[in-house]
Every structure is written in structure tokens, then in C-alpha cells.
Design a protein around this motif. Structure first.
Motif, mmCIF file in Angstrom:
data_model
loop_
_atom_site.group_PDB
_atom_site.id
_atom_site.type_symbol
_atom_site.label_atom_id
_atom_site.label_comp_id
_atom_site.label_asym_id
_atom_site.label_seq_id
_atom_site.Cartn_x
_atom_site.Cartn_y
_atom_site.Cartn_z
ATOM 1 N N LEU A 1 0.804 -1.220 0.000
ATOM 2 C CA LEU A 1 0.000 0.000 0.000
ATOM 3 C C LEU A 1 0.837 1.269 0.000
ATOM 4 C CD1 LEU A 1 -2.667 -0.938 2.718
ATOM 5 C CD2 LEU A 1 -3.013 -0.928 0.237
ATOM 6 N N ASP A 2 1.889 1.295 0.811
ATOM 7 C CA ASP A 2 2.613 2.533 1.118
ATOM 8 C C ASP A 2 3.539 2.926 -0.034
ATOM 9 O OD1 ASP A 2 4.008 4.661 2.200
ATOM 10 O OD2 ASP A 2 4.282 3.712 4.150
ATOM 11 N N GLY A 3 3.168 4.013 -0.709
ATOM 12 C CA GLY A 3 3.946 4.497 -1.840
ATOM 13 C C GLY A 3 4.894 5.629 -1.502
ATOM 14 N N GLY A 4 5.166 5.839 -0.206
ATOM 15 C CA GLY A 4 6.077 6.907 0.180
ATOM 16 C C GLY A 4 5.347 8.211 0.422
ATOM 17 N N PRO A 5 6.081 9.281 0.733
ATOM 18 C CA PRO A 5 5.454 10.556 1.123
ATOM 19 C C PRO A 5 4.434 11.089 0.133
ATOM 20 C CG PRO A 5 7.792 10.601 1.612
ATOM 21 C CD PRO A 5 7.558 9.331 0.852
ATOM 22 N N ASP A 6 4.687 10.952 -1.145
ATOM 23 C CA ASP A 6 3.741 11.460 -2.141
ATOM 24 C C ASP A 6 3.058 10.356 -2.935
ATOM 25 O OD1 ASP A 6 5.846 10.598 -3.685
ATOM 26 O OD2 ASP A 6 6.163 12.509 -4.732
ATOM 27 N N GLY A 7 3.282 9.107 -2.556
ATOM 28 C CA GLY A 7 2.665 7.984 -3.253
ATOM 29 C C GLY A 7 3.341 7.596 -4.550
ATOM 30 N N LEU A 8 4.460 8.233 -4.882
ATOM 31 C CA LEU A 8 5.080 8.035 -6.197
ATOM 32 C C LEU A 8 6.431 7.324 -6.154
ATOM 33 C CD1 LEU A 8 4.292 11.548 -7.723
ATOM 34 C CD2 LEU A 8 3.072 9.395 -8.173
ATOM 35 N N ASP A 9 6.858 6.861 -4.984
ATOM 36 C CA ASP A 9 8.175 6.234 -4.891
ATOM 37 C C ASP A 9 8.319 5.057 -5.858
ATOM 38 O OD1 ASP A 9 8.922 8.028 -2.965
ATOM 39 O OD2 ASP A 9 9.073 6.563 -1.323
ATOM 40 N N ALA A 10 7.303 4.212 -5.931
ATOM 41 C CA ALA A 10 7.391 3.036 -6.796
ATOM 42 C C ALA A 10 7.490 3.439 -8.270
ATOM 43 C CB ALA A 10 6.175 2.135 -6.580
ATOM 44 N N TYR A 11 6.790 4.497 -8.642
ATOM 45 C CA TYR A 11 6.829 4.911 -10.049
ATOM 46 C C TYR A 11 8.200 5.485 -10.420
ATOM 47 C CZ TYR A 11 1.847 4.239 -9.567
ATOM 48 O OH TYR A 11 0.621 3.686 -9.320
ATOM 49 N N ARG A 12 8.855 6.102 -9.466
ATOM 50 C CA ARG A 12 10.228 6.572 -9.735
ATOM 51 C C ARG A 12 11.154 5.379 -9.988
ATOM 52 N NH1 ARG A 12 8.556 9.987 -5.397
ATOM 53 N NH2 ARG A 12 8.122 12.087 -6.174
ATOM 54 N N ALA A 13 10.979 4.336 -9.183
ATOM 55 C CA ALA A 13 11.776 3.125 -9.391
ATOM 56 C C ALA A 13 11.454 2.480 -10.736
ATOM 57 C CB ALA A 13 11.527 2.135 -8.248
ATOM 58 N N LEU A 14 10.195 2.439 -11.078
ATOM 59 C CA LEU A 14 9.804 1.856 -12.365
ATOM 60 C C LEU A 14 10.342 2.673 -13.537
ATOM 61 C CD1 LEU A 14 6.136 0.904 -11.458
ATOM 62 C CD2 LEU A 14 7.955 -0.697 -12.061
ATOM 63 N N ALA A 15 10.280 3.984 -13.413
ATOM 64 C CA ALA A 15 10.792 4.839 -14.492
ATOM 65 C C ALA A 15 12.273 4.583 -14.740
ATOM 66 C CB ALA A 15 10.552 6.309 -14.152
ATOM 67 N N ALA A 16 13.002 4.282 -13.675
ATOM 68 C CA ALA A 16 14.441 4.052 -13.808
ATOM 69 C C ALA A 16 14.768 2.734 -14.488
ATOM 70 C CB ALA A 16 15.098 4.095 -12.426
ATOM 71 N N LEU A 17 13.884 1.746 -14.371
ATOM 72 C CA LEU A 17 14.225 0.426 -14.901
ATOM 73 C C LEU A 17 13.505 0.055 -16.195
ATOM 74 C CD1 LEU A 17 11.856 -2.004 -14.291
ATOM 75 C CD2 LEU A 17 12.479 -1.383 -11.949
ATOM 76 N N LEU A 18 12.331 0.621 -16.440
ATOM 77 C CA LEU A 18 11.527 0.176 -17.577
ATOM 78 C C LEU A 18 12.197 0.367 -18.936
ATOM 79 C CD1 LEU A 18 7.918 1.237 -16.492
ATOM 80 C CD2 LEU A 18 8.844 -1.080 -16.663
ATOM 81 N N PRO A 19 12.862 1.488 -19.213
ATOM 82 C CA PRO A 19 13.437 1.643 -20.549
ATOM 83 C C PRO A 19 14.408 0.527 -20.926
ATOM 84 C CG PRO A 19 13.375 3.758 -19.442
ATOM 85 C CD PRO A 19 13.000 2.730 -18.414
ATOM 86 N N ALA A 20 15.150 0.012 -19.961
ATOM 87 C CA ALA A 20 16.119 -1.045 -20.241
ATOM 88 C C ALA A 20 15.491 -2.433 -20.237
ATOM 89 C CB ALA A 20 17.255 -1.003 -19.214
ATOM 90 N N ARG A 21 14.254 -2.548 -19.766
ATOM 91 C CA ARG A 21 13.625 -3.872 -19.654
ATOM 92 C C ARG A 21 12.572 -4.134 -20.725
ATOM 93 N NH1 ARG A 21 17.101 -6.594 -17.728
ATOM 94 N NH2 ARG A 21 17.820 -6.224 -15.593
ATOM 95 N N LEU A 22 12.104 -3.085 -21.406
ATOM 96 C CA LEU A 22 11.078 -3.285 -22.427
ATOM 97 C C LEU A 22 11.709 -3.727 -23.740
ATOM 98 C CD1 LEU A 22 8.445 -0.406 -22.116
ATOM 99 C CD2 LEU A 22 8.048 -2.862 -21.888
#
Length: 294
Positions: free
Chosen positions: A224-245
């Protein structure tokens, strides 16, 4: 994430199913008790409990009566219906639940709809799927059920969730094409994927306390907990997705209310191409679809 919470009046007298009761009478008694307890979908919940626990006869036997009494007690104490039953349907499939998993919600089916919309023409191809934060495995398993030649990996930080997902893959007939790994995001993975799915934690930390009690007290905080603004997971995803798609691949991400613009900005800043937003049953933007750079 709206669910019936704890009953407003815990002193509500409970129906007490007993061996020899008519099933129809037991269902009506459960519905009355749930209504008095302030459970909104009291008729539905009574029917589901009877269908799942009462057996196929017209009269309750001792085993069915015991099951119903236990379920009634747990539900009146605030445990969500599907937790009481231990499983929930998603995309026409049944998924067992455990303490380390979120309940699969109908709104998340929009991710499967988005996947079919963007990759449906490749249904018979031997593709590779990745589900980051797999939980029950519902997104990966539902996708594999629609793409019979695909194989997939589900990743989670919870050993309990991974064990549950592996069991769900077996019960839904895709275990030979599904693998589950304990890892943080894409740690230890190699290669690229044709489909990357994720329903990450996206609730702002300070908002957790305001969630419905059925979510706050029974869904795992890790999911559930996405960090202070709810976006921590999306920052992590943004960092990895370009190299994984993979070329021609798609990333399909679930988002919370009001997060579309922020998540789009994070992903496009990382070099992904935004393709489309898919809405959930309530008409809210729920699944965002991205592709790699051309």
C-alpha cells in the motif's frame, strides 16, 4: 479501494446458523444480521457465504453450520468478505489470498483489458512477461491465461505472496509457464520483456491511516505505502523500464486517483512513450500504457 468496513454497532445480535436449519432461512438470517451491522451489500454477502459454505443441500449439516458461524463472527469483527472466504475472483479465475497479498480488485482488470488492446494481435506469439510486485499473481496469471504461448516472471518482496502466487499459478493451469522470484524490482533479472505489468504501492504514507479499515487492517502495508507522495514506486519503475522493455513491448501500470499526470511525466522524462489511459469500472483513469523509444 472502497470496502465495507467494521460494523458501526458491534453489539448487533448475530444469526447463529445451526445444523438442521433450512439453507434459505440461514441466508435470510445472515442478511438481516449484516444489515443491522451496517454492511452495505448485506444481501450479496449473505448469498456469497451461503453459496461458498453451506454445501449443495437444502438443509445445513453440522460442518456447514460451523463454517457459517465462524465466517459470520469474522465478518462482524471487520474482516473483509473475501479474506473470510480466503479467495477472490479476478478475470474469471479464482485467486487464493494470504496475509502478504492484496485482494485482487475488479478495477485492476483494466490492466488486462489494456494488455489485450495493445498486444492482442500477438496472442499466439511466444512472448516474455514480467509482473513487478506480483502479490497473488493475478495480473501475470490472467495475462498468461490469455496468451497461451507466453511465459512470465512474477517478482515480489514477500515470501508469503510468492508462495501464494505459485499456488494460484498451479490452480489456474499456468504453472509451467510462470516463475516467481523474491527480489526488489528487477534485481537479478536479465533480458527484456514484451509486457511489463505492475500494480505498485501508490498510497501516500500519511493517507494510510484514512483508508477503509478493511484495507488498512488486512491488506499488507508493503503493498500500500507508496512513500510521502505515493510516487516512490513509479520513480523506481521509471528508472528500470526503458532497459527492460523489448522492441514493440508495452508497460501497463496501475495508478491511484489523481496520479495520471504525475506518472505520465515520470515515465516520459525517463524516455518512455505514453500510449493510452484505460479507465476502471468507476470511470477513473486506472491503467497507463507506455512503450519504449522507437
Amino acid at each position: 479501494m472502497s470496502h465495507s468496513g467494521r460494523p458501526a454497532d458491534n453489539s448487533t445480535p448475530a444469526a447463529s446458523p445451526a445444523a438442521g436449519d433450512a439453507v434459505s432461512d440461514a441466508r435470510r438470517a445472515l442478511a438481516r444480521t449484516f444489515k443491522q451491522a451496517g454492511i452495505a451489500d448485506y444481501t450479496f454477502e449473505a448469498r456469497i457465504l451461503i453459496e461458498d459454505l453451506a454445501g449443495s443441500g437444502e438443509w445445513l449439516d453440522a460442518t456447514a453450520a460451523n463454517r457459517l458461524r465462524d465466517a459470520l463472527s469474522r465478518r462482524l469483527a471487520g474482516e473483509p468478505l473475501w479474506r473470510v472466504l480466503g479467495a477472490r475472483e479476478f478475470w474469471g479465475l479464482s485467486f487464493s489470498l494470504s496475509p502478504g497479498t492484496l485482494e485482487p480488485r475488479p478495477d485492476s482488470e483494466s490492466l488486462i483489458e489494456a494488455t489485450l488492446h495493445h498486444l492482442g494481435q500477438r496472442r499466439q506469439e511466444a512472448m516474455n512477461f514480467l509482473d513487478l510486485g506480483t502479490g497473488t499473481g493475478c495480473l501475470l496469471i490472467a495475462s498468461l491465461s490469455e496468451f497461451p504461448q507466453a511465459r512470465g516472471i512474477g517478482v515480489d518482496l514477500s515470501e508469503d505472496a510468492l508462495a501464494t502466487a505459485a499456488g494460484n499459478a498451479i490452480s489456474n493451469g499456468v504453472s509451467e509457464r510462470a516463475e516467481f522470484r523474491l527480489a526488489r524490482w528487477d534485481e537479478g533479472l536479465t533480458g527484456r520483456f514484451d509486457l511489463i505489468l505492475s500494480n505498485p504501492p501508490y498510497i501516500a504514507s500519511d493517507d494510510i491511516a484514512r483508508l477503509d479499515s478493511g484495507v488498512r487492517e488486512y491488506d499488507p502495508l508493503l503493498a500500500l505505502d507508496g512513500g510521502p507522495d505515493g510516487l516512490d514506486a513509479y520513480r523506481a519503475l521509471a528508472a528500470l523500464l526503458p532497459a527492460r522493455l523489448a522492441a514493440g513491448g508495452r508497460a501497463v501500470l496501475e495508478i491511484g486517483a489523481g496520479q495520471e499526470d504525475q506518472v505520465r511525466a515520470l515515465m516520459t522524462a525517463a524516455g518512455l512513450r505514453y500510449l493510452q489511459s484505460h479507465r476502471d469500472l468507476g470511470g477513473h483513469s486506472r491503467a497507463l500504457v507506455f512503450a519504449g523509444v522507437m
